[in-house]
Scaffold this active site. Structure first.
Site, PDB file in Angstrom:
ATOM      1  N   ARG A  80      -2.819 -10.536 -24.692  1.00 16.37           N
ATOM      2  CA  ARG A  80      -2.913  -9.119 -25.053  1.00 16.37           C
ATOM      3  C   ARG A  80      -3.065  -9.015 -26.572  1.00 16.37           C
ATOM      4  O   ARG A  80      -2.201  -9.477 -27.327  1.00 16.37           O
ATOM      5  CB  ARG A  80      -1.662  -8.387 -24.582  1.00 16.37           C
ATOM      6  CG  ARG A  80      -1.651  -6.890 -24.866  1.00 16.37           C
ATOM      7  CD  ARG A  80      -0.326  -6.291 -24.419  1.00 16.37           C
ATOM      8  NE  ARG A  80      -0.135  -6.413 -22.983  1.00 16.37           N
ATOM      9  CZ  ARG A  80       1.050  -6.619 -22.398  1.00 16.37           C
ATOM     10  NH1 ARG A  80       2.143  -6.765 -23.140  1.00 16.37           N
ATOM     11  NH2 ARG A  80       1.141  -6.701 -21.105  1.00 16.37           N
ATOM     12  N   ARG A 150       6.128  -3.237 -29.683  1.00 11.81           N
ATOM     13  CA  ARG A 150       4.833  -3.536 -29.076  1.00 11.81           C
ATOM     14  C   ARG A 150       3.693  -2.827 -29.812  1.00 11.81           C
ATOM     15  O   ARG A 150       3.889  -2.182 -30.837  1.00 11.81           O
ATOM     16  CB  ARG A 150       4.854  -3.116 -27.601  1.00 11.81           C
ATOM     17  CG  ARG A 150       5.964  -3.767 -26.760  1.00 11.81           C
ATOM     18  CD  ARG A 150       5.700  -5.233 -26.480  1.00 11.81           C
ATOM     19  NE  ARG A 150       6.681  -5.808 -25.559  1.00 11.81           N
ATOM     20  CZ  ARG A 150       6.569  -5.824 -24.227  1.00 11.81           C
ATOM     21  NH1 ARG A 150       5.540  -5.253 -23.631  1.00 11.81           N
ATOM     22  NH2 ARG A 150       7.495  -6.415 -23.480  1.00 11.81           N
ATOM     23  N   LYS A 212      12.166  -4.937 -25.065  1.00  6.93           N
ATOM     24  CA  LYS A 212      10.905  -4.435 -25.624  1.00  6.93           C
ATOM     25  C   LYS A 212      11.097  -3.044 -26.222  1.00  6.93           C
ATOM     26  O   LYS A 212      11.974  -2.286 -25.820  1.00  6.93           O
ATOM     27  CB  LYS A 212       9.820  -4.406 -24.554  1.00  6.93           C
ATOM     28  CG  LYS A 212      10.129  -3.520 -23.361  1.00  6.93           C
ATOM     29  CD  LYS A 212       9.047  -3.672 -22.303  1.00  6.93           C
ATOM     30  CE  LYS A 212       9.395  -2.867 -21.047  1.00  6.93           C
ATOM     31  NZ  LYS A 212       8.398  -3.047 -19.984  1.00  6.93           N
ATOM     32  N   LYS A 214       8.776   0.399 -27.821  1.00  4.46           N
ATOM     33  CA  LYS A 214       7.439   0.987 -27.843  1.00  4.46           C
ATOM     34  C   LYS A 214       7.398   2.203 -28.762  1.00  4.46           C
ATOM     35  O   LYS A 214       8.319   3.017 -28.753  1.00  4.46           O
ATOM     36  CB  LYS A 214       7.004   1.362 -26.428  1.00  4.46           C
ATOM     37  CG  LYS A 214       6.907   0.143 -25.510  1.00  4.46           C
ATOM     38  CD  LYS A 214       6.480   0.523 -24.097  1.00  4.46           C
ATOM     39  CE  LYS A 214       6.357  -0.720 -23.225  1.00  4.46           C
ATOM     40  NZ  LYS A 214       5.951  -0.378 -21.837  1.00  4.46           N
ATOM     41  N   CYS A 431      -1.770   0.183 -12.420  1.00  5.74           N
ATOM     42  CA  CYS A 431      -1.507  -1.055 -13.174  1.00  5.74           C
ATOM     43  C   CYS A 431      -2.272  -2.210 -12.528  1.00  5.74           C
ATOM     44  O   CYS A 431      -2.901  -2.069 -11.479  1.00  5.74           O
ATOM     45  CB  CYS A 431      -0.015  -1.341 -13.208  1.00  5.74           C
ATOM     46  SG  CYS A 431       0.686  -1.834 -11.612  1.00  5.74           S
ATOM     47  N   CYS A 437      -0.171 -10.383 -11.609  1.00  6.25           N
ATOM     48  CA  CYS A 437       1.146 -10.016 -12.144  1.00  6.25           C
ATOM     49  C   CYS A 437       2.260 -10.652 -11.316  1.00  6.25           C
ATOM     50  O   CYS A 437       2.341 -10.435 -10.098  1.00  6.25           O
ATOM     51  CB  CYS A 437       1.312  -8.502 -12.147  1.00  6.25           C
ATOM     52  SG  CYS A 437       2.932  -7.984 -12.782  1.00  6.25           S
ATOM     53  N   CYS A 476       5.049  -2.160  -9.020  1.00  4.02           N
ATOM     54  CA  CYS A 476       6.478  -2.452  -9.057  1.00  4.02           C
ATOM     55  C   CYS A 476       7.147  -1.366  -9.894  1.00  4.02           C
ATOM     56  O   CYS A 476       6.455  -0.539 -10.499  1.00  4.02           O
ATOM     57  CB  CYS A 476       6.747  -3.852  -9.623  1.00  4.02           C
ATOM     58  SG  CYS A 476       6.689  -3.929 -11.431  1.00  4.02           S
ATOM     59  N   CYS A 480       4.759  -0.006 -15.937  1.00  5.35           N
ATOM     60  CA  CYS A 480       3.493  -0.204 -16.646  1.00  5.35           C
ATOM     61  C   CYS A 480       2.448   0.850 -16.290  1.00  5.35           C
ATOM     62  O   CYS A 480       1.661   1.253 -17.135  1.00  5.35           O
ATOM     63  CB  CYS A 480       2.945  -1.599 -16.355  1.00  5.35           C
ATOM     64  SG  CYS A 480       4.022  -2.934 -16.907  1.00  5.35           S
TER      65      CYS A 480
END
Length: 567
Positions: A80, A150, A212, A214, A431, A437, A476, A480
Site C-alpha cells: 500500500r 496511516r 492504527k 487515521k 472491501c 484478505c 468482516c 475497511c
C-alpha cells in the site's frame, strides 16, 4: 526470531513485545529476504513488514488444494503506497502501471478508500524492486499499515482549487510530521548503509502506537472522506478564500468484533477550534496522548475512541491542551451536506476541467465491459497533470486544459471509461475480502456487482431507480468497507452469510443499527424488497432511505453507540 528479547510485563499483548524488541522495525526482515525456501516472512517479521506498508497474504481459493499437495500457501505481498491527499502524477502512474502489469500475480491496481493504491500479488523476490521504484518516483509505503498514523486523507475535488491545494499541503505536512523516523525502511528496501545510534521516535515512541491511527483534512460542506470514522480530523475554516484554522474532531472508528459488546463503532467528537499555526503541535499532542494512554493490553480496545471513553473527553482535551500549550477555542460553525463523488466532467474556478471516473470497488483492470487499466494508461501518457484518488475508490483526472479536454474525452469514451451507472451503484462500495484478505469471513468485492444489480432491479420495480442509497459491503467486521456509516450495510458473518444494518444517513454522521443477523443473500434481498417498497410508498418528500427507516421506527436510531449499538 529476534534474539536477546527484553522481558516485558506479561500483561502486554504479543504485538507490544514484537514492537519493543524489533530494533525500530528492523527485526530480521533482511534474513527472510535472503531465505529462498519460503515465499513468506517468518515469526515477528510477519507483523513488522506491515509497518513498511505490506501485508503477507495468500490466495485462499487455493489453500485446500495446496495443503493437499503438501505445499505452503501461495504467499504474496500486498503493498500500500503512502499518498497523502491521494495525488499522483501521470508520470508516476505510468511506472506503477508497468510494475503491476509485469510483476504482480493479478496484474491489477486497486484504489482504496484510504485514498491511495494497493498492489496485490507481489512475490517476495520483487519487493525491493517495487520499493526502489517508488523511491525513484518520490513515493514510499512507510507507515501505511500497523500501529502508526496511516495515509492522511483530504477532500478530493472542491470547486475552489486554491483551497484544495492548501488542504492537500496540510495533509502532506501532517503525514510527513507523524511518519516513523526509523532508518529501517531505507536500510532494508533501499540498501542504504546503516548508521549506528541514529534511530529515535520522538512522536511515536519505541513501541509506536497502541493501534492504527487515521487522520483526515476536510473542506466542508463535502464529507467525501467519511471524517466521523477517523481518529483525528481537521475541518477547514475558510475566510477570504484561505484556510485560517481548523475545527478538531477525534475518536472516530468503525471496527467491531461480532458478539463482543466491549467493542463498538463511534463517531468522532469535537475538541475545539485552533488557528492554522497550531496544527502540527495539536496533531503531535493528540497522537502522543493516545500513545501514552492507549490500551496496550487488549488490542480490541486500543483505538483512540476507547481511550476517550475510559478517561473522558474533557480530561483527554485538557491533556492535549497541556502538551500543545494551547487552549481550544469554541468550535466554529460548519456543516456537511454531501458525501461521495460527482462522476463526470466539472470545471473549477481556474477554468480547468476535471473528469471523475467511476471505478467499481477501486479495481483497475481490463474486462469485457471496459478497459479501465489500458484507458487510464493512455490518458496518463498524454495528460501533463495529476490523478487524484478519492476516498470512494474513484479517480479524478485533474487540471485538464481546454485544449486537452477533447483528446482525453475521446480516450475515455473509446476505452469505455465513461459509462452510465445508477445512483445506487455510484454511491456504494465493497472491501477486497476474498481471496486475498486473511480476515475475510464472507465475499464482498467479488459478489458486489451481482448483488447491486439485484438491488437496482428492486429499485426499478418501485420507481426508485433515480434515488440514492449509500450501500456498502464488508467481508468482516474490521471496518475497511465503512459499512457502519452506510444507509444499508452488510458485514460478513460467515461464508455466504451477513449481518444487515440499516439507518445510517446520507452525509455519514449516523451509525446504522442491526436489522437482521446471520442471513443469506437471498434473505437480504427479500428484506430490502420489503423496505424499499415501503420507502417508495410512505416516504416524505425527498426523504432518504436511512432517515425513513429511523422515522418509521423500523430500527432505533443509534444516538450513543456505546449504549445503543448492541441494545
Amino acid at each position: 526470531m529476534i534474539k536477546n528479547l527484553k522481558k516485558l510485563p506479561l500483561t502486554l499483548t504479543k504485538e507490544e513485545h514484537i514492537k519493543e524488541n524489533s530494533n525500530y522495525l528492523r527485526g530480521t526482515i533482511t534474513n527472510d529476504l535472503k531465505n529462498k525456501i519460503t515465499n513468506g516472512f517468518t515469526g515477528d517479521n510477519f507483523s513488522l513488514i506491515r509497518f513498511h506498508g505490506m501485508y503477507q497474504q495468500d490466495d485462499r481459493d487455493l489453500r485446500v488444494e495446496r495443503n493437499q499437495q503438501k505445499l505452503e500457501p501461495r504467499y504474496a505481498m500486498m503493498l500500500r503506497c503512502r499518498l497523502p491527499g491521494g495525488i499522483i502524477s501521470s508520470k508516476q502512474w505510468v511506472k506503477i502501471d508497468a510494475f503491476a502489469s509485469k510483476n504482480t500475480l493479478y496484474g491489477t491496481i486497486r484504489l482504496t478508500n484510504r485514498q491511495t493504491f494497493q498492489l496485490h500479488g507481489i512475490l517476495k523476490k520483487q519487493l525491493k524492486n517495487i520499493h526502489q521504484i517508488l523511491h525513484k518516483l518520490g513515493l514510499d509505503s512507510l507507515g501505511t499499515a500497523n500501529d502508526v498514523n496511516r495515509n492522511v486523507l483530504c477532500t478530493s475535488d472542491p470547486m475552489q482549487s486554491q483551497i484544495h491545494q492548501e488542504c492537500y499541503e496540510w495533509a502532506k505536512k501532517i503525514s510527513d510530521y507523524l511518519l516513523p523516523q526509523t532508518k529501517a525502511y531505507a536500510e532494508i528496501w533501499l540498501d542504504q548503509k546503516k548508521v549506528l545510534s541514529t534511530d529515535n521516535e520522538p512522536i511515536l515512541g519505541k513501541s509506536y502506537l497502541p493501534r492504527k491511527f487515521k487522520t483526515t483534512v476536510v473542506i466542508p460542506p463535502h464529507n467525501d472522506v467519511d471524517l466521523y470514522a477517523n481518529d483525528m480530523n481537521f475541518i477547514a475554516i475558510i475566510e477570504n478564500n484561505i484556510i485560517v484554522g481548523f475545527n478538531v474532531l477525534i475518536g472516530g472508528g468503525l471496527s467491531i468484533t461480532h458478539g463482543n459488546k466491549q467493542t463498538w463503532p463511534f463517531l468522532a467528537l469535537e475538541l475545539g477550534y485552533i488557528t492554522i499555526d497550531k496544527t502540527l503541535s495539536v496533531a503531535k499532542s493528540i497522537v502522543t496522548t493516545q500513545r501514552d494512554w492507549g490500551n496496550r493490553t487488549n488490542r480490541k480496545n486500543a483505538k483512540t475512541r476507547y481511550t476517550i471513553e475510559k478517561v473522558g473527553l474533557d480530561i483527554f482535551k485538557k491533556e492535549v491542551e497541556k502538551r500543545a500549550n494551547i487552549t481550544f477555542e469554541p468550535i466554529r460553525f460548519y456543516s456537511f451536506t454531501t458525501r461521495g463523488d460527482t462522476i463526470g466532467w466539472k470545471k473549477d474556478i481556474n477554468n480547468h476541467w476535471s473528469l471523475t471516473i467511476f471505478i467499481q470497488n477501486g479495481r483497475i483492470c481490463d474486462n469485457n465491459h471496459q478497459l479501465l487499466k489500458s484507458g487510464l494508461l493512455q490518458i496518463a501518457n498524454v495528460h501533463p497533470g495529476n490523478f487524484k484518488l478519492t476516498s470512494n475508490q474513484n479517480i479524478i483526472i485533474s487540471e485538464i486544459s481546454n485544449e486537452n479536454k477533447n483528446k482525453i474525452e475521446q480516450i475515455a469514451k473509446s476505452y469505455k471509461l465513461i459509462t452510465k451507472i445508477s445512483k445506487l451503484r455510484e454511491n456504494s462500495m465493497a472491501c477486497v475480502s476474498f481471496p486475498t484478505c486473511p480476515l475475510a469471513m464472507a465475499e464482498a468485492e467479488r459478489m458486489f456487482s451481482f448483488f447491486i444489480t439485484k438491488v437496482e432491479n428492486i429499485m426499478l420495480k418501485y420507481n426508485m431507480e433515480k434515488e440514492i442509497i449509500v450501500l456498502r459491503i464488508s467481508g468482516c467486521p474490521n471496518g475497511c468497507g465503512r459499512s457502519l456509516l452506510a444507509e444499508i450495510g452488510l458485514i460478513g458473518k460467515s461464508i455466504d452469510r451477513y449481518n444487515l444494518y440499516i439507518g445510517g444517513n446520507r452525509i455519514g454522521s449516523r451509525i446504522p443499527k442491526i436489522y437482521k443477523e446471520n442471513i443469506t443473500e437471498k434473505e437480504i434481498l427479500l428484506h430490502l424488497k420489503f423496505l424499499i417498497k415501503n420507502w417508495s410508498i410512505y416516504r416524505k418528500e425527498n426523504e432518504d432511505f436511512g432517515d425513513f427507516v429511523i422515522r418509521k421506527k423500523i430500527v432505533k436510531e443509534v444516538i450513543n453507540p456505546i449504549h445503543d449499538f448492541w441494545n
